[in-house]
Design a protein around this motif. Sequence first.
Motif, PDB file in Angstrom:
ATOM      1  N   TRP A 198      -4.647  13.340 -10.927  1.00  9.60           N
ATOM      2  CA  TRP A 198      -4.485  14.048  -9.607  1.00  9.60           C
ATOM      3  C   TRP A 198      -5.386  15.246  -9.469  1.00  9.60           C
TER       4      TRP A 198
ATOM      5  N   GLU B 282      -2.383   7.090   0.015  1.00 10.84           N
ATOM      6  CA  GLU B 282      -3.679   7.391  -0.874  1.00 10.84           C
ATOM      7  C   GLU B 282      -3.158   8.685  -1.785  1.00 10.84           C
TER       8      GLU B 282
ATOM      9  N   ILE C 191      -2.015  18.070  -3.057  1.00 12.80           N
ATOM     10  CA  ILE C 191      -2.214  17.138  -4.081  1.00 12.80           C
ATOM     11  C   ILE C 191      -2.387  15.859  -3.732  1.00 12.80           C
TER      12      ILE C 191
ATOM     13  N   LEU D 158       7.217  13.302 -15.613  1.00 12.53           N
ATOM     14  CA  LEU D 158       7.545  14.607 -15.109  1.00 12.53           C
ATOM     15  C   LEU D 158       9.015  14.626 -15.409  1.00 12.53           C
TER      16      LEU D 158
ATOM     17  N   ILE E  26       4.578  12.812  -3.128  1.00 10.42           N
ATOM     18  CA  ILE E  26       4.885  14.233  -2.950  1.00 10.42           C
ATOM     19  C   ILE E  26       4.319  14.660  -1.722  1.00 10.42           C
TER      20      ILE E  26
ATOM     21  N   TYR F 151       0.987  -1.318  -0.100  1.00  8.23           N
ATOM     22  CA  TYR F 151       0.046   0.019   0.232  1.00  8.23           C
ATOM     23  C   TYR F 151       1.011   1.282   0.174  1.00  8.23           C
TER      24      TYR F 151
ATOM     25  N   ALA G 256      -3.424   5.191  -6.525  1.00  5.00           N
ATOM     26  CA  ALA G 256      -3.202   4.835  -7.881  1.00  5.00           C
ATOM     27  C   ALA G 256      -2.145   3.675  -8.016  1.00  5.00           C
ATOM     28  N   SER G 257      -2.239   2.729  -8.849  1.00  4.01           N
ATOM     29  CA  SER G 257      -1.310   1.669  -9.131  1.00  4.01           C
ATOM     30  C   SER G 257       0.081   2.299  -8.980  1.00  4.01           C
ATOM     31  N   ASN G 258       0.995   1.452  -8.202  1.00  2.00           N
ATOM     32  CA  ASN G 258       2.300   1.845  -8.104  1.00  2.00           C
ATOM     33  C   ASN G 258       3.046   1.969  -9.562  1.00  2.00           C
ATOM     34  N   ILE G 259       2.565   0.931 -10.332  1.00  2.00           N
ATOM     35  CA  ILE G 259       3.347   0.817 -11.828  1.00  2.00           C
ATOM     36  C   ILE G 259       2.956   2.114 -12.401  1.00  2.00           C
ATOM     37  N   SER G 260       1.866   2.529 -12.305  1.00  6.03           N
ATOM     38  CA  SER G 260       1.196   3.695 -13.178  1.00  6.03           C
ATOM     39  C   SER G 260       1.917   4.972 -12.478  1.00  6.03           C
TER      40      SER G 260
ATOM     41  N   LEU H  37       2.614   9.025  -5.132  1.00  4.33           N
ATOM     42  CA  LEU H  37       3.719   9.542  -5.904  1.00  4.33           C
ATOM     43  C   LEU H  37       4.924  10.408  -5.031  1.00  4.33           C
TER      44      LEU H  37
ATOM     45  N   ASP I  98       3.576  17.750  -0.495  1.00  5.67           N
ATOM     46  CA  ASP I  98       2.596  18.657  -0.549  1.00  5.67           C
ATOM     47  C   ASP I  98       1.274  18.228  -0.194  1.00  5.67           C
TER      48      ASP I  98
ATOM     49  N   ASP J  42      -6.503   7.743  -9.672  1.00  5.89           N
ATOM     50  CA  ASP J  42      -6.534   6.891 -10.793  1.00  5.89           C
ATOM     51  C   ASP J  42      -7.186   7.379 -12.056  1.00  5.89           C
TER      52      ASP J  42
END
Lengths: 449, 449
Positions: B304, B135, B145, B346, B140, B132, B334-338, B138, B142, B149
Amino acid sequence: MSVANHHLTSSTPLSSSSSSFFSHSKLISSRAQIVAVKVKNGGVCKCVATSPAEQIAHTTKVSRNPNMGKLQAGYLFPEVARRRAAHLAKYPDAKVISLGIGDTTEPIPEIISSAMAKRAHGLSTLEGYSGYGAEQGLGIEDGDIFVSDGAKCDIARLQMLFGSDVTMAVQDPSYPAYVDSSVIMGQTGLYEKDSEKFGKIEYMKCMPENGFFPDLSAVGKTDIIFFCSPNNPTGASATREQLTKLVQFAKDNGSIIIYDSAYAMYISDDSPRSIYEIPGAKEVAIETASFSKYAGFTGVRLGWTVVPKELLYSDGFPVAKDFNRIVSTCFNGASNISQAGGLACLSPEGLEAMKQVIGFYKENTNIIVETFKSLGFKVYGGSNAPYVWVHFPGRSSWDVFSEILEKTHVVTTPGSGFGPGGEGFVRVSAFGHRENVLEACRRFKELYK
Amino acid sequence: MSVANHHLTSSTPLSSSSSSFFSHSKLISSRAQIVAVKVKNGGVCKCVATSPAEQIAHTTKVSRNPNMGKLQAGYLFPEVARRRAAHLAKYPDAKVISLGIGDTTEPIPEIISSAMAKRAHGLSTLEGYSGYGAEQGLGIEDGDIFVSDGAKCDIARLQMLFGSDVTMAVQDPSYPAYVDSSVIMGQTGLYEKDSEKFGKIEYMKCMPENGFFPDLSAVGKTDIIFFCSPNNPTGASATREQLTKLVQFAKDNGSIIIYDSAYAMYISDDSPRSIYEIPGAKEVAIETASFSKYAGFTGVRLGWTVVPKELLYSDGFPVAKDFNRIVSTCFNGASNISQAGGLACLSPEGLEAMKQVIGFYKENTNIIVETFKSLGFKVYGGSNAPYVWVHFPGRSSWDVFSEILEKTHVVTTPGSGFGPGGEGFVRVSAFGHRENVLEACRRFKELYK
């Protein structure tokens, strides 16, 4: 500050790659720039200072959704995470072991990850590329199965499906997402401090005394019955006889069961793996499940929900038809890469690989069960589920949680976080590397010897 | 039949790998077995025959969510897909070209798919494995954000956040998910056949006459304002001046804007890429966006949503705090692969690769715009968006859609599917392989020469 930021942003030419995400990072660096400017140049600092009028924050006139205010404390696992972080702040050098949140730790079998990598690579080719998939996913024709990004997400979508006017029952204790999503949808009434229950929820007590299966004669009639077997957190799995009673109960009351079978592959005895093994269940039950605990997909996100076409509302309208509309409107299918992994899971090699992963966690479970038994505790669960439900009679779950964390640096989950029926218990998860599980058990033995 | 199935299932020893998904496939093959048995053995056939009592289907006593019944027809795109399928049944040899649903067609840049494949492979290693994620995703820091998915899924979660008692405004025409998710949440009242509008929704007309920006003096005050720029379906992007007016309008009314910037990277002129380029927007706006149309992530699923901490309910409570609770309870990230793909997007090379993908689709857009212009049509959109909005004054959108499909085998989207303000228009999507776009344009020229 905020005015200065905005001015800077709007006067800064934005590259064509900027959207909120990109310009947001820009804002963050702008902020840093301003701080730098402040240090170097007092004049600018004054110039960007917040004016009195700006200090009064704007509040919109939108009322907060009152249902959100009814939610109790944080969602259980973020709360556990917060306490873990506080512990680490207190003991920065502690070797903390987490047997709290049911998060998988072992690598994904090669056969499955390779399929996902191959699919990802394929997306860079004309032949291998695909865009939106059917929301139902995986290319399965059978209209009863909806492939999703996980059981938790489907539970929320099922709540949107049923709306605010249904009544619901849950096992007590139970996975918190059932109650919390009901609260969010406005199904529950207010939280009653004395009973630690929401007024309109029917709590079905699952205790050692009743073999963790509710006395249905004492359970009020509700529209929806959430039922999880093998159960999170108690680790108990319902027998065929018990599930037959549950299905009959739902049929008699006209209820719909939402059956969560996320741990079904952990069953070692002849307990049913699916509610649909019970005759008549298709007319009364939805089943939701997930690859998370079988293939280590907690981060990959893939699950499924079965809504049989035999399941009908009181007016005869098929529930599956409305659920299809929900997933078309509120969802866009699971990631195609994750789905490639799911298909690999279902291959003979994938099934074998998943069995090995599950076998590993089941060995962990045995180690934990034997440890607590040897210390004289009453221990439940564990044989058909990756969770061990340890009884600390007469004690507060959060106190025990804190004691274990403070003295052994091991994170568990307090039973009362799963409902008032969990008070006096602690859930120990078997998801961990072997050496961590062994080390945690050594520390438990030290503490409770 | 169903009784026989169940008997067969419960008397068949189930492998330890079976759960509903697996046993469901089993059920399907069981069915086939029974059919076979029927042919071979009439006795067994009689034995499994449905008894009269079984023929009366059980209906639960759960009432259908009345909001589901208010939804109009199918969700637009499934409806278009159904008509396409019917067309293919009629003309099985037709070379159908789809410029209907806004689905990307070009391969994902190598730099991005490689990152995802690498992440997938890494999941099979101890070091590379993760379960997991937060939620928010990425990594990030901050808090504003929330990685998701996709924008459509976040719109549904935002609807759960605000609940049933808010009022809402949409651009007319607009992306159907705004209205449909509002209907599902019970915010809208009934559908009024005459006006083709839901009673309680404020429709902000966006027409050529007002430059596709609503006359805000004629718009009633609502809690929520959905606003999409560059717009789907009209392709119009709002100017800095217009968005400044919109932000002021929201501030005056105490409204919250849900700003959909899914096409922001298609902007060629100096229109804002983000609502946060407008001073004060953080106090009144949420922004949702997606990698779908930039990196071809329609099937990979990554987006996002920005909920600034400056955005407050009427009682001063931060909206972001409640949204965090929603994503913790109803979503698992979101999927960790995505997400690995998102991080690659980025990177400097990823941004460059996305620009090239976008440039390709923008060339497609020009081809479509020039084609319809050369045929004497009034054409809108296209310069800052991958959608071309073609005017067929006085004609029904569905009639034009059918005419184009029947005579050119090209699937478009009827404007009226986006709201009554879209009547008389057809949306032509620029998402297609170059040869298909060129071929579709040749056929348009043949039809409308």
